[in-house]
Design a protein around this motif. Structure first.
Motif, PDB file in Angstrom:
ATOM      1  N   MET A 132       0.838  -1.177   0.000  1.00 27.84           N
ATOM      2  CA  MET A 132       0.000   0.000   0.000  1.00 27.84           C
ATOM      3  C   MET A 132       0.885   1.244   0.000  1.00 27.84           C
ATOM      4  N   ARG A 133       0.282   2.368  -0.154  1.00 23.96           N
ATOM      5  CA  ARG A 133       1.010   3.640  -0.177  1.00 23.96           C
ATOM      6  C   ARG A 133       0.725   4.425   1.098  1.00 23.96           C
ATOM      7  N   CYS A 134       1.750   5.097   1.594  1.00 21.88           N
ATOM      8  CA  CYS A 134       1.619   5.967   2.757  1.00 21.88           C
ATOM      9  C   CYS A 134       0.629   7.084   2.433  1.00 21.88           C
ATOM     10  N   GLU A 145       2.484   0.044   6.433  1.00 20.70           N
ATOM     11  CA  GLU A 145       1.491   0.699   7.282  1.00 20.70           C
ATOM     12  C   GLU A 145       0.816   1.824   6.504  1.00 20.70           C
ATOM     13  N   HIS A 146      -0.338   2.252   6.988  1.00 15.10           N
ATOM     14  CA  HIS A 146      -1.057   3.327   6.293  1.00 15.10           C
ATOM     15  C   HIS A 146      -0.298   4.649   6.320  1.00 15.10           C
ATOM     16  N   ILE A 147       0.515   4.835   7.338  1.00 16.56           N
ATOM     17  CA  ILE A 147       1.429   5.980   7.399  1.00 16.56           C
ATOM     18  C   ILE A 147       2.807   5.395   7.629  1.00 16.56           C
ATOM     19  N   TYR A 167      -1.135  16.296  20.721  1.00 16.79           N
ATOM     20  CA  TYR A 167      -1.086  17.008  19.445  1.00 16.79           C
ATOM     21  C   TYR A 167      -2.008  18.224  19.497  1.00 16.79           C
ATOM     22  N   LYS A 168      -1.685  19.202  18.698  1.00 17.15           N
ATOM     23  CA  LYS A 168      -2.624  20.284  18.438  1.00 17.15           C
ATOM     24  C   LYS A 168      -3.650  19.723  17.455  1.00 17.15           C
ATOM     25  N   TYR A 169      -4.897  20.028  17.689  1.00 16.80           N
ATOM     26  CA  TYR A 169      -5.962  19.520  16.825  1.00 16.80           C
ATOM     27  C   TYR A 169      -5.685  19.850  15.363  1.00 16.80           C
ATOM     28  N   SER A 170      -5.243  21.076  15.096  1.00 17.75           N
ATOM     29  CA  SER A 170      -5.004  21.503  13.718  1.00 17.75           C
ATOM     30  C   SER A 170      -3.928  20.662  13.025  1.00 17.75           C
ATOM     31  N   GLU A 171      -3.011  20.070  13.800  1.00 19.21           N
ATOM     32  CA  GLU A 171      -1.930  19.258  13.224  1.00 19.21           C
ATOM     33  C   GLU A 171      -2.418  17.911  12.696  1.00 19.21           C
ATOM     34  N   ILE A 172      -3.460  17.355  13.323  1.00 25.82           N
ATOM     35  CA  ILE A 172      -3.902  16.011  12.938  1.00 25.82           C
ATOM     36  C   ILE A 172      -5.400  15.953  12.624  1.00 25.82           C
ATOM     37  N   LYS A 173      -5.975  17.096  12.351  1.00 28.50           N
ATOM     38  CA  LYS A 173      -7.417  17.195  12.114  1.00 28.50           C
ATOM     39  C   LYS A 173      -7.909  16.183  11.075  1.00 28.50           C
ATOM     40  N   ASP A 174      -7.256  16.109   9.937  1.00 32.80           N
ATOM     41  CA  ASP A 174      -7.701  15.207   8.872  1.00 32.80           C
ATOM     42  C   ASP A 174      -7.605  13.745   9.306  1.00 32.80           C
ATOM     43  N   LEU A 175      -6.596  13.421  10.081  1.00 33.82           N
ATOM     44  CA  LEU A 175      -6.457  12.050  10.575  1.00 33.82           C
ATOM     45  C   LEU A 175      -7.567  11.716  11.575  1.00 33.82           C
ATOM     46  N   LEU A 176      -7.886  12.673  12.443  1.00 32.86           N
ATOM     47  CA  LEU A 176      -8.939  12.461  13.431  1.00 32.86           C
ATOM     48  C   LEU A 176     -10.308  12.267  12.778  1.00 32.86           C
ATOM     49  N   HIS A 177     -10.512  12.896  11.652  1.00 35.61           N
ATOM     50  CA  HIS A 177     -11.802  12.809  10.969  1.00 35.61           C
ATOM     51  C   HIS A 177     -12.036  11.450  10.319  1.00 35.61           C
ATOM     52  N   THR A 178     -11.050  10.576  10.358  1.00 36.61           N
ATOM     53  CA  THR A 178     -11.236   9.219   9.829  1.00 36.61           C
ATOM     54  C   THR A 178     -11.897   8.294  10.852  1.00 36.61           C
ATOM     55  N   ASP A 229     -13.597   2.898   8.017  1.00 28.04           N
ATOM     56  CA  ASP A 229     -12.743   1.711   8.151  1.00 28.04           C
ATOM     57  C   ASP A 229     -11.281   2.087   8.338  1.00 28.04           C
ATOM     58  N   LEU A 230     -10.856   3.115   7.648  1.00 27.46           N
ATOM     59  CA  LEU A 230      -9.472   3.581   7.749  1.00 27.46           C
ATOM     60  C   LEU A 230      -9.145   4.093   9.148  1.00 27.46           C
ATOM     61  N   GLY A 231     -10.138   4.622   9.836  1.00 29.91           N
ATOM     62  CA  GLY A 231      -9.934   5.200  11.163  1.00 29.91           C
ATOM     63  C   GLY A 231      -9.316   4.243  12.155  1.00 29.91           C
ATOM     64  N   TYR A 232      -9.681   2.981  12.089  1.00 32.31           N
ATOM     65  CA  TYR A 232      -9.102   1.980  12.993  1.00 32.31           C
ATOM     66  C   TYR A 232      -7.574   1.989  12.895  1.00 32.31           C
TER      67      TYR A 232
END
Length: 191
Positions: A1-3, A12-14, A42-53, A57-60
């Motif tokens: 897979m791709r990061c 890994e996904h990242i 973390y600051k929310y703004s730093e990982i906002k897009d990751l948190l929104h998963t 299924d990707l969120g896990y």
């Protein structure tokens, strides 16, 4: 897979390189009700897009990576005079898993024993993107199930207005348990 971040090939996904560069945690602290400390990584703004998963299924996988890079490292360094318990805030399963249970599991260590299904909201309303007024008018009504242990660490993914953690703290205090502190992945108040 791709990061997801650099698009290089990864198991890994990242990828580990992006985890080291972009997901290295910091320690942020703030106090809320009853002078209880909330530790965020973390600051929310730093990982906002990751948190929104979190409800995909990707969120896990993303939450597992975030937990490994922050809460697991914190737990490995946590030292206390006796074993304490950690409880996830509303670890109800949604979309096939519970994001707060993943975070709680990462805290397992010599001094921290994660407990599950102990603090659940009886009101399933979601606070995501909602105003402080909405949160006040729609309390989560947490129910705390009995457990062994008196010292507690509360675990949630994000702290924004304090309302969820405040309600959780009140539920735990109502059962005469001592909250040592709370941990969250991200703090939305940080700029």
């Amino acid at each position: 897979m791709r990061c997801l971040m650099c698009e290089s090939l990864s198991l890994e996904h990242i990828c580990p390189s992006c985890q080291n560069i972009f997901l290295a945690p910091s320690l942020y602290r703030r106090k809320i009700i009853h002078n209880i400390e909330v530790i965020s990584f973390y600051k929310y703004s730093e990982i906002k897009d990751l948190l929104h998963t979190k409800h995909t299924d990707l969120g896990y996988y993303i939450y597992t990576i975030l937990a490994k890079n922050s809460l697991a490292k914190f737990a490995a360094e946590f030292d206390y005079s006796h074993k304490v318990v950690s409880i996830a805030v509303d670890d109800h399963v949604k979309s096939g898993y519970s994001h707060t249970a993943i975070l709680n599991k990462a805290l397992k260590s010599k001094y921290i024993k994660p407990l599950y299904a102990k603090l659940r909201a009886t009101n399933r309303v979601t606070y995501s993107g909602k105003s402080r007024e909405f949160r006040i008018l729609n309390p989560r009504a947490f129910e705390l199930k009995d457990f062994n242990g008196s010292d507690v660490i509360l675990v949630d993914d994000i702290i924004t207005t304090n309302s969820t953690l405040t309600q959780a703290i009140q539920a735990v205090h109502g059962k005469e348990r001592n909250i040592l502190f709370c941990v969250t992945l991200a703090d939305a108040s940080l700029k």
